[in-house]
Write a protein that holds these residues in place. Sequence first.
Motif, PDB file in Angstrom:
ATOM      1  N   LEU A   9       4.854  17.564 -14.310  1.00 11.95           N
ATOM      2  CA  LEU A   9       5.955  16.669 -13.940  1.00 11.95           C
ATOM      3  C   LEU A   9       6.986  17.407 -13.112  1.00 11.95           C
ATOM      4  N   PHE A  10       7.312  18.624 -13.556  1.00  9.26           N
ATOM      5  CA  PHE A  10       8.323  19.394 -12.845  1.00  9.26           C
ATOM      6  C   PHE A  10       7.871  19.700 -11.420  1.00  9.26           C
ATOM      7  N   ILE A  11       6.610  20.151 -11.296  1.00  4.11           N
ATOM      8  CA  ILE A  11       6.094  20.522  -9.979  1.00  4.11           C
ATOM      9  C   ILE A  11       6.049  19.297  -9.071  1.00  4.11           C
ATOM     10  N   THR A  12       5.539  18.177  -9.601  1.00  2.00           N
ATOM     11  CA  THR A  12       5.462  16.949  -8.811  1.00  2.00           C
ATOM     12  C   THR A  12       6.861  16.505  -8.402  1.00  2.00           C
ATOM     13  N   GLY A  13       7.780  16.554  -9.344  1.00  2.38           N
ATOM     14  CA  GLY A  13       9.159  16.141  -9.074  1.00  2.38           C
ATOM     15  C   GLY A  13       9.780  16.973  -7.970  1.00  2.38           C
ATOM     16  N   LEU A  20      11.093  13.903   0.134  1.00  6.21           N
ATOM     17  CA  LEU A  20      12.098  12.888   0.451  1.00  6.21           C
ATOM     18  C   LEU A  20      13.131  13.435   1.425  1.00  6.21           C
ATOM     19  N   LEU A  21      13.556  14.672   1.147  1.00  9.90           N
ATOM     20  CA  LEU A  21      14.513  15.300   2.059  1.00  9.90           C
ATOM     21  C   LEU A  21      13.934  15.389   3.465  1.00  9.90           C
ATOM     22  N   PHE A  22      12.668  15.810   3.513  1.00  6.25           N
ATOM     23  CA  PHE A  22      12.011  15.977   4.797  1.00  6.25           C
ATOM     24  C   PHE A  22      11.868  14.641   5.516  1.00  6.25           C
ATOM     25  N   VAL A  23      11.480  13.608   4.762  1.00 11.96           N
ATOM     26  CA  VAL A  23      11.311  12.280   5.351  1.00 11.96           C
ATOM     27  C   VAL A  23      12.641  11.768   5.892  1.00 11.96           C
ATOM     28  N   PRO A 138       5.421   7.044  16.087  1.00 11.90           N
ATOM     29  CA  PRO A 138       4.076   7.480  15.668  1.00 11.90           C
ATOM     30  C   PRO A 138       4.072   8.886  15.065  1.00 11.90           C
ATOM     31  N   LEU A 139       4.891   9.731  15.655  1.00 12.60           N
ATOM     32  CA  LEU A 139       4.955  11.102  15.140  1.00 12.60           C
ATOM     33  C   LEU A 139       5.425  11.128  13.686  1.00 12.60           C
ATOM     34  N   GLN A 140       6.489  10.351  13.451  1.00 14.02           N
ATOM     35  CA  GLN A 140       7.032  10.298  12.093  1.00 14.02           C
ATOM     36  C   GLN A 140       5.999   9.785  11.105  1.00 14.02           C
ATOM     37  N   ARG A 141       5.316   8.717  11.504  1.00 11.81           N
ATOM     38  CA  ARG A 141       4.332   8.120  10.612  1.00 11.81           C
ATOM     39  C   ARG A 141       3.225   9.124  10.298  1.00 11.81           C
ATOM     40  N   PHE A 142       2.754   9.778  11.329  1.00 12.10           N
ATOM     41  CA  PHE A 142       1.668  10.726  11.172  1.00 12.10           C
ATOM     42  C   PHE A 142       2.083  11.863  10.216  1.00 12.10           C
ATOM     43  N   ALA A 143       3.288  12.371  10.460  1.00 12.05           N
ATOM     44  CA  ALA A 143       3.790  13.467   9.610  1.00 12.05           C
ATOM     45  C   ALA A 143       3.854  13.033   8.154  1.00 12.05           C
ATOM     46  N   LEU A 144       4.284  11.764   7.944  1.00 13.89           N
ATOM     47  CA  LEU A 144       4.404  11.242   6.582  1.00 13.89           C
ATOM     48  C   LEU A 144       3.042  11.196   5.886  1.00 13.89           C
ATOM     49  N   TYR A 145       2.029  10.687   6.613  1.00 11.38           N
ATOM     50  CA  TYR A 145       0.693  10.597   6.018  1.00 11.38           C
ATOM     51  C   TYR A 145       0.162  11.977   5.634  1.00 11.38           C
ATOM     52  N   VAL A 146       0.306  12.896   6.549  1.00 10.27           N
ATOM     53  CA  VAL A 146      -0.189  14.256   6.294  1.00 10.27           C
ATOM     54  C   VAL A 146       0.495  14.828   5.045  1.00 10.27           C
ATOM     55  N   LEU A 147       1.805  14.605   4.999  1.00 12.45           N
ATOM     56  CA  LEU A 147       2.576  15.127   3.869  1.00 12.45           C
ATOM     57  C   LEU A 147       2.095  14.554   2.543  1.00 12.45           C
ATOM     58  N   ILE A 148       1.925  13.222   2.503  1.00 14.47           N
ATOM     59  CA  ILE A 148       1.512  12.581   1.243  1.00 14.47           C
ATOM     60  C   ILE A 148       0.165  13.134   0.787  1.00 14.47           C
ATOM     61  N   THR A 149      -0.765  13.257   1.740  1.00 14.12           N
ATOM     62  CA  THR A 149      -2.079  13.794   1.406  1.00 14.12           C
ATOM     63  C   THR A 149      -1.934  15.195   0.825  1.00 14.12           C
ATOM     64  N   ILE A 151       0.625  16.561  -0.615  1.00 13.28           N
ATOM     65  CA  ILE A 151       1.270  16.543  -1.935  1.00 13.28           C
ATOM     66  C   ILE A 151       0.253  16.186  -3.011  1.00 13.28           C
ATOM     67  N   VAL A 152      -0.509  15.110  -2.756  1.00 14.17           N
ATOM     68  CA  VAL A 152      -1.484  14.679  -3.755  1.00 14.17           C
ATOM     69  C   VAL A 152      -2.464  15.805  -4.043  1.00 14.17           C
ATOM     70  N   MET A 153      -2.941  16.449  -2.974  1.00 13.21           N
ATOM     71  CA  MET A 153      -3.899  17.537  -3.162  1.00 13.21           C
ATOM     72  C   MET A 153      -3.301  18.692  -3.969  1.00 13.21           C
ATOM     73  N   THR A 154      -2.099  19.092  -3.623  1.00 14.19           N
ATOM     74  CA  THR A 154      -1.513  20.245  -4.339  1.00 14.19           C
ATOM     75  C   THR A 154      -1.236  19.889  -5.799  1.00 14.19           C
ATOM     76  N   VAL A 155      -0.806  18.634  -6.037  1.00 22.20           N
ATOM     77  CA  VAL A 155      -0.546  18.253  -7.434  1.00 22.20           C
ATOM     78  C   VAL A 155      -1.836  18.321  -8.246  1.00 22.20           C
ATOM     79  N   LEU A 156      -2.938  17.833  -7.655  1.00 26.43           N
ATOM     80  CA  LEU A 156      -4.224  17.882  -8.355  1.00 26.43           C
ATOM     81  C   LEU A 156      -4.639  19.323  -8.629  1.00 26.43           C
TER      82      LEU A 156
END
Lengths: 436, 224
Positions: A9-13, A20-23, A138-149, A151-156
């Motif tokens: 939880l701490f790491i994910t948080g 969020l800051l980055f976005v 488009p750049l912003q959107r792309f960066a967001l997708y990459v980031l989410i992916t 994050i999910v990978m590192t959390v796993l």
Amino acid sequence: MKLSTKLTLFITGSKLVIVLLFVAALPILVKEIASQYTNYTLKQQRSKVLSIVKKNGLDYYLQGEENYGSYTLLKEEFIAFLPVKTGFSLDTIKDAQRLIEGDTLSYRVLSHTFKNKQKTYLLEIGKTTASIHQYNKPLQRFALYVLITLIVMTVLIDLTFIRLILRPLGSIIKTRLVNRVFPFDVEQKRIQTNTTDFKYLDESLLLLMDQINEAFYKEREFTSNASHELMTPISILQNKLENFLAEEGLDANQSVAVVEMMKTVDRLKKITSSLLLISRIENEQYIRKEELRPMELFQEIVDEIRHRLEEKNISISLDISPDALLKDVNRNLLFQLFFNLIHNAIKFNRQDGRIFIKGGRSNDGKYYIHISDTGIGIPKEDLPFIFDRFMKTNLAAQVGYGLGLAIVKSIAIYHRIQITAESEPGKGTTFKLRFN
Amino acid sequence: MKVLIIEDEKTLAYEMEAFLKKSFYVCDLAHSFRSGVEQLELNQYDFVLIDLSLPDGDGLDVLKHAKKSNPGAAYIIITARTNLKDRVSGLDLGADDYLAKPFYLLELQSRMQAIARRKFNITEEAISIGEFQVDIQNRLVTCDGQSIEFSRKEFDLLSYLLLHKNRVLTRAQLSEHIWGTFVNDDYDSNYIDAHIKNIRKKLNACGSTEWLETVRGVGYRIRK
């Protein structure tokens, strides 16, 4: 909450906060990058233009005209030369409006003055602000997708790794702390781990267990020593008095006095041996490997205690299946346990009273034995303390040393028997035993 | 009969000696492992009483020695260690009996008598008392050729009194012999008296029981 859950939880948080800051900062960042890049391109273009001017002369552009202007098809970019007053100097990049063929548009304009053949010219290179920021979204959107992916990978990955890292903790708790019985087996293998903290924990626990074992063995040794040290002087007193009583020429009064002394020594002996019995049971110095049929045990006890039943004309009823069998018990200890309970049931009973002994299986399959009497009962306020050592209730009645029920309790605990007492003063007492 | 008492507690050894002497046993004393083993090498005994905890050695080792030098003797282990383990190993090594401290000297004597009967094949004839014959070995009481029925406890009580005749036995001594040492905390109650009353009643049907005396405040005695 589990440690692994907390860590995850701490790491994910913390990752979420950073994301969020980055976005939040992303539009500004992208805008800034685009604008910086435009400035850079404009400067590159200026150098290129100036080098062409230097190489081919300004006339390459002016073609004899006073000034020059050129723009792309959609007016996204333009380039212009125009003469200015001598001494006028400008070298800026800023946003400005320009009118081109009747359209007023916003441009990022690079203005640069330079001298050519004694005349000062102003070079302007422009790019529409709209074209500068066209890739922002488009750049912003792309960066967001990459980031989410990511994050999910590192959390796993974190989750798996945390589980792996914390596994030794689980096995330390399981093998060292849960359901341990005295004395501890210290010759156990070390827990396999390369985490220093867990090694330290494991070592410390083993050390602690070792210390507890040592204290345990010391107490056992003390029990044995104390028994010898106390029993020998009691022996001497008892035997001396015994010999004294047999002396010729002792008158009746003296004999009675000697017998009184013998009674006192006997009392001392019984208290000491009761305490030793309790401490031996608590030190698990008895073997629990026998089988016994409760029916036979009770018949034996009743036989043994018949004289006391007859003394008070107490009737005893046994409601126990002759087939019932108790396993992994110590026969002598259980004899002592039930003997004490029945003994109490007689001692605190009324003349012509009754005792009921009932055995059976409860709904959950556990074997139980209930022993009820029609005696004087135990006052409610005394009930929680009846199993304590030297606790004497019913002081009006004939009392013993206050160790009978303490022995019962220790034998019960040793055999994992749950024992409870219910009582109604004046009506009687019921002891309920549940075997596990 | 010759008895060796190996007991480091001297006072206790003297008390045992004094008691046994009265019953015409001849006693030697040893207060250590070494002197015990020495005595066993020098003499032959009928009984050897061994205290398990000696200052310079283990009583169980004395027993091992003794079995070699005095194979015919009867051995009684005396100890304050009432551990089951000691008890088993003592009997394994060939001790004939085992007494936990503290014990009544009376009890020691009757154990010795029982061993003697068994081990040395001493058959005692039925003891006659008043109009009665008591056959202790076969647990029979007869009067005019008629046998009288006694419960187990009643007979135990009667025979114990008879074996220690001309001695006052206290209720505690009787109780401990018949009901053992397991904790019963009110031997003061009159169940011994109840048993004696029953015994008298059964005997009185055939003859006088004047020989079974009540000693006020002390206990009971068979006078013969």
